[in-house]
Every structure is written in C-alpha cells, then in structure tokens.
Design a protein around this motif. Structure first.
Motif, mmCIF file in Angstrom:
data_model
loop_
_atom_site.group_PDB
_atom_site.id
_atom_site.type_symbol
_atom_site.label_atom_id
_atom_site.label_comp_id
_atom_site.label_asym_id
_atom_site.label_seq_id
_atom_site.Cartn_x
_atom_site.Cartn_y
_atom_site.Cartn_z
ATOM 1 N N GLY A 23 0.771 -1.240 0.000
ATOM 2 C CA GLY A 23 0.000 0.000 0.000
ATOM 3 C C GLY A 23 0.800 1.288 0.000
ATOM 4 N N PHE A 24 2.074 1.226 -0.355
ATOM 5 C CA PHE A 24 2.858 2.454 -0.449
ATOM 6 C C PHE A 24 2.413 3.259 -1.654
ATOM 7 N N SER A 25 2.306 4.569 -1.490
ATOM 8 C CA SER A 25 1.933 5.440 -2.608
ATOM 9 C C SER A 25 3.160 5.691 -3.481
ATOM 10 N N ASP A 26 2.926 6.282 -4.659
ATOM 11 C CA ASP A 26 4.048 6.633 -5.531
ATOM 12 C C ASP A 26 5.002 7.578 -4.813
ATOM 13 N N ASP A 27 4.455 8.553 -4.082
ATOM 14 C CA ASP A 27 5.312 9.497 -3.356
ATOM 15 C C ASP A 27 6.142 8.778 -2.296
ATOM 16 N N ASP A 28 5.525 7.815 -1.594
ATOM 17 C CA ASP A 28 6.271 7.044 -0.601
ATOM 18 C C ASP A 28 7.415 6.280 -1.252
ATOM 19 N N ILE A 29 7.136 5.638 -2.355
ATOM 20 C CA ILE A 29 8.164 4.850 -3.040
ATOM 21 C C ILE A 29 9.287 5.752 -3.536
ATOM 22 N N ASP A 30 8.933 6.919 -4.056
ATOM 23 C CA ASP A 30 9.963 7.863 -4.503
ATOM 24 C C ASP A 30 10.825 8.325 -3.338
ATOM 25 N N THR A 31 10.204 8.587 -2.195
ATOM 26 C CA THR A 31 10.925 9.114 -1.036
ATOM 27 C C THR A 31 11.682 8.034 -0.280
ATOM 28 N N ILE A 32 11.002 6.975 0.075
ATOM 29 C CA ILE A 32 11.593 5.945 0.929
ATOM 30 C C ILE A 32 12.561 5.048 0.165
ATOM 31 N N PHE A 33 12.166 4.661 -1.037
ATOM 32 C CA PHE A 33 12.945 3.692 -1.805
ATOM 33 C C PHE A 33 13.696 4.319 -2.974
#
Length: 44
Positions: A23-33
């Motif tokens: 359930g990670f959002s695109d913004d989460d994936i860009d930031t975290i990963f």
C-alpha cells in the motif's frame, strides 16, 4: 469528479509488491525507496 478516482489506478508503480500489496503510494516509493519499489524487501 471521476478523474481522481481513476487516477489512483494509473500509478507509476502499480503492479509492484510495495505498491499493490503493502500500500505504499508513488510518493512514498519515490521518497523511501528512491524510486525503486523492488528494494522493498531490504527494509529492516
């Protein structure tokens, strides 16, 4: 009105485990990963 509803399903990382299952959002994936959803498995 309907545009926002359908936009949820046109995400850049749709189809990846981090996005679809965890359930990670695109913004989460860009930031975290750093934009690499395949590195989800490496979270400690």
């Amino acid at each position: 009105m309907y545009g926002n509803y359908y936009d949820e399903y046109e995400d850049e990382y749709a189809g990846t485990y981090a996005h679809d299952v965890e359930g990670f959002s695109d913004d989460d994936i860009d930031t975290i990963f750093d934009g690499e959803p395949d590195t989800y498995w490496n979270i400690d």
